[in-house]
Enzyme design. Structure first.
Site, mmCIF file in Angstrom:
data_model
loop_
_atom_site.group_PDB
_atom_site.id
_atom_site.type_symbol
_atom_site.label_atom_id
_atom_site.label_comp_id
_atom_site.label_asym_id
_atom_site.label_seq_id
_atom_site.Cartn_x
_atom_site.Cartn_y
_atom_site.Cartn_z
ATOM 1 N N MET A 30 14.766 42.685 53.044
ATOM 2 C CA MET A 30 16.112 42.708 52.455
ATOM 3 C C MET A 30 15.985 42.765 50.930
ATOM 4 O O MET A 30 16.928 42.402 50.212
ATOM 5 C CB MET A 30 16.910 41.488 52.890
ATOM 6 C CG MET A 30 17.109 41.467 54.413
ATOM 7 S SD MET A 30 18.577 40.583 54.926
ATOM 8 C CE MET A 30 18.178 38.960 54.360
ATOM 9 N N GLY A 36 4.807 37.523 48.713
ATOM 10 C CA GLY A 36 4.719 37.465 50.180
ATOM 11 C C GLY A 36 4.944 38.847 50.782
ATOM 12 O O GLY A 36 4.220 39.285 51.688
ATOM 13 N N HIS A 37 5.952 39.563 50.269
ATOM 14 C CA HIS A 37 6.205 40.937 50.742
ATOM 15 C C HIS A 37 5.036 41.844 50.372
ATOM 16 O O HIS A 37 4.655 42.726 51.125
ATOM 17 C CB HIS A 37 7.489 41.497 50.110
ATOM 18 C CG HIS A 37 8.729 40.751 50.498
ATOM 19 N ND1 HIS A 37 9.442 40.003 49.606
ATOM 20 C CD2 HIS A 37 9.377 40.666 51.676
ATOM 21 C CE1 HIS A 37 10.488 39.469 50.215
ATOM 22 N NE2 HIS A 37 10.477 39.845 51.464
ATOM 23 N N GLN A 61 23.560 39.632 59.623
ATOM 24 C CA GLN A 61 22.748 38.443 59.879
ATOM 25 C C GLN A 61 23.138 37.255 58.999
ATOM 26 O O GLN A 61 22.522 36.205 59.067
ATOM 27 C CB GLN A 61 21.255 38.751 59.770
ATOM 28 C CG GLN A 61 20.725 39.028 58.380
ATOM 29 C CD GLN A 61 19.267 39.476 58.433
ATOM 30 O OE1 GLN A 61 18.969 40.604 58.797
ATOM 31 N NE2 GLN A 61 18.339 38.588 58.085
ATOM 32 N N LYS A 148 6.320 33.192 58.221
ATOM 33 C CA LYS A 148 7.244 32.191 57.660
ATOM 34 C C LYS A 148 8.538 32.152 58.477
ATOM 35 O O LYS A 148 9.068 31.093 58.773
ATOM 36 C CB LYS A 148 7.561 32.502 56.202
ATOM 37 C CG LYS A 148 8.615 31.573 55.649
ATOM 38 C CD LYS A 148 8.808 31.762 54.176
ATOM 39 C CE LYS A 148 10.071 31.106 53.742
ATOM 40 N NZ LYS A 148 11.262 31.844 54.212
ATOM 41 N N GLN A 152 12.143 34.256 64.031
ATOM 42 C CA GLN A 152 12.450 35.692 63.954
ATOM 43 C C GLN A 152 11.305 36.514 64.540
ATOM 44 O O GLN A 152 11.518 37.445 65.314
ATOM 45 C CB GLN A 152 12.686 36.071 62.490
ATOM 46 C CG GLN A 152 12.710 37.571 62.226
ATOM 47 C CD GLN A 152 13.079 37.903 60.783
ATOM 48 O OE1 GLN A 152 14.224 37.755 60.394
ATOM 49 N NE2 GLN A 152 12.125 38.342 59.988
ATOM 50 N N VAL A 175 2.591 33.379 52.864
ATOM 51 C CA VAL A 175 1.967 33.276 51.528
ATOM 52 C C VAL A 175 2.613 32.091 50.811
ATOM 53 O O VAL A 175 3.846 31.966 50.801
ATOM 54 C CB VAL A 175 2.158 34.581 50.725
ATOM 55 C CG1 VAL A 175 1.540 34.457 49.330
ATOM 56 C CG2 VAL A 175 1.539 35.758 51.475
ATOM 57 N N SER A 185 12.611 34.360 48.429
ATOM 58 C CA SER A 185 13.501 34.782 47.338
ATOM 59 C C SER A 185 14.460 33.645 46.973
ATOM 60 O O SER A 185 14.980 33.599 45.863
ATOM 61 C CB SER A 185 14.282 36.025 47.742
ATOM 62 O OG SER A 185 14.962 35.770 48.938
HETATM 63 O O1 PAF Z 1 13.043 38.929 57.347
HETATM 64 C C1 PAF Z 1 13.882 39.661 56.784
HETATM 65 O O2 PAF Z 1 13.810 39.943 55.592
HETATM 66 C C2 PAF Z 1 15.053 40.216 57.596
HETATM 67 O O3 PAF Z 1 15.484 39.294 58.543
HETATM 68 C C3 PAF Z 1 14.749 41.571 58.253
HETATM 69 C C4 PAF Z 1 13.621 41.468 59.269
HETATM 70 C C5 PAF Z 1 14.358 42.580 57.170
HETATM 71 C C6 PAF Z 1 15.986 42.095 58.968
HETATM 72 O O4 PAF Z 1 17.055 42.266 58.093
#
Ligand code: PAF
Length: 252
Positions: A30, A36-37, A61, A148, A152, A175, A185
């Site tokens: 997002m 971490g990303h 979400q 993390k 999910q 991370v 974030s």
């Molecule tokens: O983990 C996230 O950043 C979000 O839940 C995802 C998997 C991108 C779905 O919007």
């Protein structure tokens, strides 16, 4: 690196020569990217010929409209951070990803109702629906998700199995900052004192002898606790510090 805002253009590109015969790694996000990303992107880069990053603040979400409004949108900085690791960035507007106005959605009836799901009704319907849409659009060989967001990750894995989705779901370790706090974030919204305080969250999760004791200890340390639970060798929890909601999990 090319940024696609139009799904028509993206689908043309995905069907084109650049993807022919190449393996595709996919990192859905997002935005508001952090180290971490970057770790997910580095792994995707190492294991695939082509790397696709999606940046989409998924409205379905968020059960709290204020949380959605506050969510940082930092496309230019995100593109800069992804530089050198990513070939394609998919950043469509919501109207393109939800032409059905969210009339069609994925619902899981058990795990999604517990813990995060109990505190954020509808959250996982939104996550699973957008992940399915993105997987159908990107058609990756491998998709990378951080541990993390443990619940999910289990739900995305479960959906992939239940709906016979092609491609592998790859779990990547959380991370952490030097003091142990998981990168998120949301950490940027903490004051300097709140940020120092927040580091006690994973430490207490890890060191408490039982989930209820961890919850008690966290409350005693001034955290508002949404839940702490033990499941299949993992202790997961959600707390609030200065009104900022943090989630984490540790292996027992
Ligand atoms: O983990 C996230 O950043 C979000 O839940 C995802 C998997 C991108 C779905 O919007």
């Amino acid at each position: 690196m090319k940024v696609y805002h139009s799904l028509t253009e993206w689908r043309q590109a995905r069907a084109g020569q650049d993807f022919a015969g190449r393996t595709v790694g996919f990192v859905p996000t997002m935005g508001a990217l952090h180290a971490g990303h970057r770790a997910l992107l580095e792994r995707a880069r190492a294991e695939n010929d082509r790397v696709v990053l999606s940046i989409f603040v998924n409205p379905t979400q968020f059960n709290d409209p204020a949380d959605l409004a506050r969510y940082p949108r930092t496309l230019a900085a995100d593109v800069a951070l992804a530089g050198g690791l990513v070939d394609d960035v998919l950043a469509p507007p919501a109207a393109e990803l939800y032409p059905d106005d969210y009339r069609y959605r994925v619902t899981e009836g058990e795990l999604s109702r517990r813990w995060e799901g109990a505190h954020r009704p509808g959250h996982f319907d939104g996550v699973l629906t957008v992940v399915l849409k993105l997987l159908n659009l990107v058609r990756p060989d491998r998709s990378y998700f951080g541990e993390k967001d443990w619940q999910q990750l289990q739900l995305v894995r479960g959906m992939a199995e239940a709906l016979f989705l092609p491609g592998e779901i790859v779990a990547c370790p959380t991370v952490r900052a030097a003091d142990g706090l998981a990168l998120s974030s949301r950490n940027a919204r903490l004051s300097p004192a709140g940020r120092i305080h927040a580091a006690a969250f994973p430490e207490i999760l890890r060191e408490s002898p039982a989930a209820d004791r961890a919850a008690e200890h966290l409350r005693a340390e001034g955290f508002e606790v949404d839940y702490v639970a033990d499941d299949a060798g993992v202790r997961l929890g959600a707390v609030r510090v200065e009104g900022v909601r943090l989630i984490d999990n540790v292996r027992l």
